[in-house]
Design a protein around this motif. Structure first.
Motif, PDB file in Angstrom:
ATOM      1  N   UNK A  22       4.145  -5.882   0.782  1.00 32.89           N
ATOM      2  CA  UNK A  22       5.005  -4.734   1.095  1.00 32.89           C
ATOM      3  C   UNK A  22       4.492  -3.887   2.253  1.00 32.89           C
ATOM      4  N   UNK A  23       3.230  -4.090   2.678  1.00 31.58           N
ATOM      5  CA  UNK A  23       2.770  -3.317   3.828  1.00 31.58           C
ATOM      6  C   UNK A  23       3.451  -3.787   5.097  1.00 31.58           C
ATOM      7  N   UNK A  24       3.763  -5.049   5.109  1.00 30.36           N
ATOM      8  CA  UNK A  24       4.305  -5.635   6.320  1.00 30.36           C
ATOM      9  C   UNK A  24       5.819  -5.679   6.300  1.00 30.36           C
ATOM     10  N   UNK A  58       9.334  -5.059   3.900  1.00 27.91           N
ATOM     11  CA  UNK A  58       9.731  -4.365   2.699  1.00 27.91           C
ATOM     12  C   UNK A  58      11.114  -4.777   2.257  1.00 27.91           C
ATOM     13  N   UNK A  99       6.739   2.748  12.762  1.00 31.42           N
ATOM     14  CA  UNK A  99       6.074   1.587  13.340  1.00 31.42           C
ATOM     15  C   UNK A  99       7.093   0.694  14.033  1.00 31.42           C
ATOM     16  N   UNK A 139      11.454   5.994   0.818  1.00 30.45           N
ATOM     17  CA  UNK A 139      11.035   6.155   2.215  1.00 30.45           C
ATOM     18  C   UNK A 139      10.563   7.593   2.465  1.00 30.45           C
TER      19      UNK A 139
END
Lengths: 370, 451
Positions: free
Chosen positions: A2-4, A6, B182, B378
Motif C-alpha cells: 500500500x505504500x506504493x 493503493x 507524490x 486520504x
C-alpha cells in the motif's frame, strides 16, 4: 503494497494502519488466515480482505479504523530500532534538499527507516535512494521492510560504515543526508557522493557540538560547500478546549454585572476589558452564569452538564451549541459568573528539541557565498 | 531540464540574502538592488556563478570573497573609544569620487579600512563584521541561482510574505509532506499564495497525476509563482483550474454543461460576442469563450497562461496581427475550457488523493465542501494564519466524525549562527509561521451504517 500503489479496499499482503486513537495505532501486514489481537478484540485477517479503507472495522470488543499506510502514519507507528525523525523535520529536509521525483539521494544511517520512507515517496519512481547502515541487524530489517512495502526497486540498503568506506556511489547523488554520531568526519565522503555539478547536503544532530564541528568542516576552504545554515524545529500540537474563567465577586449585583460586562450602554465600564476586542461590543468569549446550587447537585451525576447561559445581549453569537465535544472542564463552582471561551493550549509535555538541521549547498569550483 | 543559465528562463538573483526571480529576456535590462545589467554574459555558465556588475554588464568573478585576514588586531575592546562616526576620515563625497574614478568595490573597502583610525584596535571578530558590512555595501556582486521550491519559498517569505498569507517555509514544507503528495497524485488545491503551492505540488507530481486548482473569482489569478519554476510544458497540462464557486453546483450533482451555460447567462450579458472565424464549432466552447472575455483578468497570469497555451515563447504582442491575436485567444480559451472540464470530471469522481487549502478566506466552508471530493482514508492539510478559524474547523470536523487524526499544530523555527565560540540562535527571526490543521478523511459511522 500500500505504500506504493493503493486500492480502495484491503488486499492480501497490504500493509495497513489500524487506527485506534491519536496515540494508538499500529501497522499490520494482512495475511490470509492470521489473527491479530488488539485491545478492542481480535482482528481476523480474512474478514479484513475487501474491507474499504477509511471505514470502521468491527472487532470483537469494539471498532477501529482501517487506513492506507502513508510515510507519515508509518513514522507514527513504526517499530523503533533507533531514535527516529518526525514529520516537521522530515518535511523541512525534503524541501531543503530540493527533493522531487527523479532525485538520487544518499542517506546514512538508515536507522528505523522513518525518513527513508518519506524520501522514497518523494523521489519515486524515477529516483533512487542509497541508504547506508553500519548495524547489520538494522540493515537486514530495513531491507525486509522495504520489500514488504513494495519499495525495493527504488532503494538499495548497504551494510557499511560510511565514514571509513564512503557511500556506494560517486558523483551520482543530488542530495546527501547524514544522521550519524560523527557527521563532520563524513563530510568528505558526502562531497564525493554528490554530483560534481552540485547538490544539497543535510546533517541532523541532536547535539550542538556535533553541529559546530560539522559547520566548521563544511566551511573549510576547498570543501566545496557553501550556504551553510543551521536551524531547529519544534512542532507543537495544540489541544482545542473550552475554558471557564471565574469572575470574582466585587460586590455588585446581577444587573450591574450585566452592565459592567457588556461595554456599551454608557461606555464607561472597563471591568473586563480583556473580554472584548477594542471598539467591539462582541465578546470574544461569552459570559455565563453559574447554575444554582440545587441544579448543580442534579448535574454532578450527569455526563453532559447543562449550563444556564446568561443571555448577555441579542447580538451575542451562541457558540457551538453547548455540546461537550471539546476537552475542557465544566464551569468552576466557586463563582456565580464565568468567562467562557474556546482556546488551544499545548500539552503539559512536548518535544522541546529533536535535533539541529544543518544544510549546505555543494558547488565545487565556484566561489563562496556573496 | 538542461543545466546552466539560459535566456528566456527564470533565474533567482541573490545578493546579501536578498532574492529575486527574473526571467532573462535578451537585451532586457534587469534592475536588482540598485544594479542595472543585461543578462547576456551569464548565458551558458553554471547556476551558482558569481558576477560583478560593470558598465551595465555581468562579469563573472572567480575570486573568493572573504578578504585576507588582517595582520593587526586588538585583544578585546578595552581600548576602543566610541567616536560616533569620527574615526572614518573618508566622507561620502570621497567615496562617490572614487566610484566615478572607476575604483572597484574591493578597492573602496580597502581604503575605508586604511582610513579608519579605530579598525586596527578592533578584535578580529569585529574587524570581520566591519568588513562584511562594508563589502555588502560596496561590492556589486550577485549570484544567479537555479529556481527551486526552496528558493522560491524563501524569496516570497522574505520579500512578499503578504502574498503567501504569511506562511513560513516550515508550514509550506509540512503542507506537502502531510498530504503525501507524490508522483501521480490527484491533488485538490485552494490557495491564495500567488501559485507558490501549486508550483510546489506540480514539482512533486513531476508530470504525472493532476492538480485541481480551485480559485476565487472567475479566472485563475494565482499562477504567477508557478512560472518561476521553469516547468516543461507538459507539467502545465496537469494543472486544471476551476472557479471555487462552481463547487456547490458540482456537489449538488449538476452537470458541467448546465453549470457553465447558466453562468454565461448571468455574467456575459453585456459583452460583445467573440467574432471568431475560427473552426471552433463546439457550442460549449464558444459559450466558454464568451464567458472568458467578460472578466477582468490579471495581466501577468494571463500572459503567463497565454505563453504556456501557445506552447512556445510568446512573441511580442505588437508583432502580432489582430487575426493572430484572436487565434491565440481562441486557442487559449479552448485550452482553459478543456482544463475546466477536466477539473470538473476529477472532482465529480470524488476520488482525490489529497486536499490542500491555504488561503486568506475562512477555511471552514471551503474545507467542509472540498472534503466531499476527497477519497476516504486520504490526508488533508489546511493552513491558516490565525488559529481561531482552525479551532472552529477542528471542532466542526471532530463533531462530524468525517476526519480522524486531527492535529492543530504550529512550528517553532529557530535559526542558528554556528561559528567557533560564537554559536547562538539568530538575534532576529520570523515570529509567526501560521497554523496547520491536518487529518485523514474517513467515512462517518452513521454513513457507514446506512450503507
Amino acid at each position: 503494497m500500500s505504500f506504493n500503489v493503493c486500492g480502495k479496499s484491503v488486499k492480501e499482503n497490504d500493509v495497513i494502519i489500524v487506527f485506534m486513537g491519536h496515540d494508538s495505532m499500529f501497522p499490520l501486514s494482512v495475511k490470509e488466515g492470521e489473527i491479530t489481537q488488539t485491545k478492542y478484540g481480535a482482528i481476523k485477517h480474512n474478514s479484513l480482505l475487501g474491507h474499504g479503507y477509511g471505514t470502521k472495522f468491527s472487532c470483537t470488543k469494539g471498532w477501529v479504523y482501517i487506513l492506507q499506510a502513508t510515510p507519515e502514519l508509518w513514522t507514527l507507528c513504526l517499530p523503533h530500532r533507533t531514535q527516529i525523525l518526525y514529520t516537521a523535520d522530515i518535511a523541512m529536509i525534503t524541501l531543503q534538499l530540493d527533493l522531487k521525483p527523479g532525485s538520487v539521494v544518499c542517506e546514512s544511517g538508515t536507522g528505523s527507516g522513518s525518513l527513508s520512507h518519506a524520501i522514497l515517496r518523494t523521489v519515486a519512481p524515477m529516483g533512487h535512494l542509497h541508504t547506508v547502515e553500519f548495524n547489520e541487524g538494522r540493515c537486514n530489517k530495513a531491507t525486509a521492510e522495504f520489500g514488504e512495502h513494495g519499495l525495493s526497486q527504488y532503494v538499495t540498503v548497504y551494510h557499511r560504515d560510511v565514514i571509513n568506506e564512503g557511500f556506494p556511489v560517486e558523483n551520482a547523488a543530488d542530495a546527501v543526508f547524514l544522521d550519524i554520531p560523527r557527521p563532520d568526519e563524513a563530510v568528505k565522503v558526502a562531497a564525493k557522493a554528490l554530483k560534481t555539478t552540485g547538490g544539497r547536503f543535510c546533517s541532523f544532530s541532536p547535539c550542538i557540538e556535533q553541529t559546530q564541528r560539522t559547520c566548521a568542516t563544511l566551511r573549510k576552504p576547498g570543501s566545496g560547500f557553501c550556504e551553510v545554515e543551521t536551524l531547529e524545529l519544534v512542532r507543537r500540537s495544540h489541544n482545542v478546549k473550552r475554558v471557564y474563567i471565574p469572575i470574582a465577586d466585587i460586590g455588585i449585583g446581577d444587573s450591574e454585572v450585566r452592565t459592567a460586562l457588556i461595554k456599551g450602554e454608557n461606555n464607561t465600564s472597563s471591568v473586563l476589558p480583556c473580554a472584548y476586542e477594542a471598539g467591539d461590543d462582541m465578546p470574544v468569549g461569552e459570559i455565563i452564569i453559574r447554575t444554582t446550587p440545587e441544579n448543580k447537585d442534579g448535574l454532578s451525576s450527569s455526563k453532559n452538564p447543562k449550563r444556564a447561559k446568561f443571555d448577555m445581549s441579542s447580538s451575542q453569537i451562541s457558540q457551538g451549541g453547548g455540546k461537550s465535544y471539546e476537552k475542557g472542564k465544566t464551569p468552576p463552582a466557586a463563582t456565580k459568573y464565568a468567562f467562557s471561551t474556546r482556546t488551544c493550549i499545548l500539552p503539559k509535555e512536548i518535544y522541546g528539541h529533536t535535533g539541529y538541521l544543518t544544510f549546505a549547498t555543494y558547488r565545487p569550483g565556484l566561489s563562496h557565498k556573496v | 531540464m538542461e543545466d546552466g543559465i539560459a535566456l528566456n528562463k527564470t533565474v533567482i538573483l541573490q545578493r546579501n540574502n536578498v532574492l529575486k526571480a527574473v526571467k532573462l529576456i535578451p537585451e532586457k535590462v534587469i534592475v536588482f538592488e540598485r544594479m542595472r545589467f543585461k543578462p547576456e554574459n551569464a548565458v551558458g555558465l553554471p547556476f551558482g556563478s558569481v558576477f560583478e556588475v560593470k558598465n551595465g554588464d555581468l562579469n563573472p568573478v572567480n575570486s573568493s570573497l572573504s578578504l585576507e585576514e588582517m595582520e593587526t588586531a586588538g585583544e578585546d575592546n578595552r581600548n576602543l573609544v566610541d567616536t560616533h562616526g569620527k574615526s572614518q576620515t573618508l566622507n561620502r563625497e570621497d567615496l562617490i569620487q572614487m566610484k566615478e574614478d572607476g575604483a572597484t568595490g574591493k578597492e573602496i573597502v580597502q581604503s575605508l579600512v586604511e582610513n579608519s583610525s579605530s579598525f586596527a584596535g578592533k578584535t578580529v571578530f569585529s574587524q570581520k563584521k566591519y568588513l562584511k558590512k562594508k563589502q555588502k555595501k560596496h561590492l556589486a556582486y550577485l549570484q544567479l541561482l537555479k529556481p527551486t521550491s526552496r528558493l522560491i519559498c524563501k524569496l516570497y517569505q522574505e520579500r512578499e510574505p503578504a502574498k503567501i498569507c504569511h506562511m513560513r517555509i516550515d508550514s509550506m514544507s509540512q503542507l506537502l509532506t502531510s498530504t503525501n503528495v507524490r508522483h501521480g497524485s490527484k491533488v485538490a488545491v485552494f490557495e491564495t499564495c500567488s501559485g507558490l503551492l501549486l508550483g510546489m505540488v506540480l514539482e512533486r507530481l513531476a508530470g504525472k497525476g493532476s492538480i485541481v486548482n480551485l480559485h476565487p473569482g472567475e479566472t485563475p489569478v494565482n499562477l504567477f509563482a508557478v512560472s518561476h519554476f521553469n516547468f516543461p510544458d507538459e507539467y502545465w497540462d496537469n494543472l486544471h483550474s476551476l472557479p471555487l464557486h462552481k463547487l456547490a453546483p458540482l456537489l449538488a450533482g449538476n452537470s458541467f454543461q448546465s453549470t457553465f451555460d447558466e453562468s454565461n447567462k448571468t455574467t456575459c450579458e453585456s459583452e460583445v460576442p467573440l467574432e471568431s472565424n475560427d473552426s471552433s464549432t463546439d457550442i460549449a466552447n464558444e459559450n466558454n469563450s464568451k464567458h472568458e472575455i467578460a472578466i477582468p483578468v490579471d495581466i501577468k497570469a494571463v500572459e503567463n497562461l497565454n505563453e504556456k497555451a501557445c506552447n512556445g515563447p510568446l512573441k511580442r504582442k505588437l508583432s502580432l496581427s489582430d487575426k493572430e491575436k484572436t487565434a491565440i485567444r481562441v486557442e487559449r480559451q479552448k485550452k482553459r475550457f478543456n482544463h475546466q472540464k477536466a477539473a470538473w470530471e476529477l472532482l465529480e469522481s470524488r476520488n482525490m488523493d489529497a486536499l490542500i487549502v491555504a488561503s486568506r478566506f475562512h477555511p471552514t466552508p471551503i474545507v467542509l465542501s472540498l472534503l466531499e471530493v476527497l477519497a476516504v482514508s486520504k490526508p488533508f492539510a489546511i493552513y491558516f494564519e490565525y488559529k481561531e478559524a482552525l479551532m472552529e474547523l477542528f471542532v466542526r470536523l471532530s463533531v462530524s466524525g468525517a476526519a480522524i487524526n486531527l492535529q492543530l499544530t504550529d512550528t517553532f523555527m529557530r535559526q542558528y549562527q554556528v561559528l567557533p565560540e560564537r554559536t547562538h540562535p539568530h538575534v532576529m527571526m520570523r515570529g509567526h509561521g501560521g497554523y496547520l490543521l491536518t487529518g485523514i478523511k474517513v467515512r462517518p459511522f452513521s454513513a457507514q451504517q446506512e450503507k
